[in-house]
Design an enzyme around this catalytic site. Sequence first.
Site, PDB file in Angstrom:
ATOM      1  N   ASP A 107     -25.904   7.905   2.445  1.00 15.06           N
ATOM      2  CA  ASP A 107     -25.586   7.658   1.247  1.00 15.06           C
ATOM      3  C   ASP A 107     -26.495   6.933   0.251  1.00 15.06           C
ATOM      4  O   ASP A 107     -26.667   7.665  -0.800  1.00 15.06           O
ATOM      5  CB  ASP A 107     -23.935   7.202   1.000  1.00 15.06           C
ATOM      6  CG  ASP A 107     -23.547   7.086  -0.203  1.00 15.06           C
ATOM      7  OD1 ASP A 107     -23.349   8.426  -0.858  1.00 15.06           O
ATOM      8  OD2 ASP A 107     -22.825   5.973  -0.564  1.00 15.06           O
TER       9      ASP A 107
ATOM     10  N   ASP B 164     -19.569  11.795  -4.805  1.00  8.74           N
ATOM     11  CA  ASP B 164     -20.208  10.452  -4.101  1.00  8.74           C
ATOM     12  C   ASP B 164     -19.090   9.441  -3.903  1.00  8.74           C
ATOM     13  O   ASP B 164     -18.965   8.586  -2.914  1.00  8.74           O
ATOM     14  CB  ASP B 164     -21.175   9.734  -5.161  1.00  8.74           C
ATOM     15  CG  ASP B 164     -22.201   8.739  -4.385  1.00  8.74           C
ATOM     16  OD1 ASP B 164     -22.209   8.566  -3.265  1.00  8.74           O
ATOM     17  OD2 ASP B 164     -22.376   7.643  -5.105  1.00  8.74           O
TER      18      ASP B 164
ATOM     19  N   ASP C 222     -16.750  10.949  -0.799  1.00  8.87           N
ATOM     20  CA  ASP C 222     -17.184  10.766   0.482  1.00  8.87           C
ATOM     21  C   ASP C 222     -17.144   9.337   0.962  1.00  8.87           C
ATOM     22  O   ASP C 222     -16.453   9.109   2.220  1.00  8.87           O
ATOM     23  CB  ASP C 222     -18.733  10.750   0.705  1.00  8.87           C
ATOM     24  CG  ASP C 222     -19.817  10.036  -0.329  1.00  8.87           C
ATOM     25  OD1 ASP C 222     -19.084   8.981  -0.689  1.00  8.87           O
ATOM     26  OD2 ASP C 222     -20.895  10.222  -0.017  1.00  8.87           O
TER      27      ASP C 222
ATOM     28  N   ASP D 195     -28.592   9.139  -2.562  1.00  7.66           N
ATOM     29  CA  ASP D 195     -28.372   8.551  -4.033  1.00  7.66           C
ATOM     30  C   ASP D 195     -29.743   8.428  -4.551  1.00  7.66           C
ATOM     31  O   ASP D 195     -29.900   8.920  -5.955  1.00  7.66           O
ATOM     32  CB  ASP D 195     -27.584   7.442  -4.004  1.00  7.66           C
ATOM     33  CG  ASP D 195     -25.986   7.873  -4.153  1.00  7.66           C
ATOM     34  OD1 ASP D 195     -25.788   8.925  -4.513  1.00  7.66           O
ATOM     35  OD2 ASP D 195     -25.313   6.754  -4.316  1.00  7.66           O
TER      36      ASP D 195
END
Length: 127
Positions: free
Chosen positions: A109, A88, A91, A113
């Site tokens: 994202d 995470d 990226d 998440d």
Amino acid sequence: MMFKNPFKLSTETRGVESQDVHGSFFKWFYRKPSLPIARLLSKTRITPNQVTVLGFIIKLVAAFFYSLGSFPYFIFGSVILYISILFDFIDGSLARIKGMQSKRGEFLDKILDDIGKNALFLAIMYG
């Protein structure tokens, strides 16, 4: 040939670290290890969205191990979860290094998440 320090910030990643909004724990356990990996990935055709999806899949694997409910699987799931959180951070750093920041990538994202966190909570409750 001299060894290049992977933690020394080059000019293309100097701004990446200055944008760190997390505390020192996140900085040392996630941000610092993610920068050298993001730098390596920036030389490939891998996109930040691909890294986001891979991190999501890894998070689902961690949720699976949490759902098994025994202590050894919990420890193994925690290690896998660390790797997914590292992805995470990778990226975001990769997007900034490559100049590929986008609203679509930010949305992807955040959605993945949230789904991943919910999967983790459900897996812990199940296990």
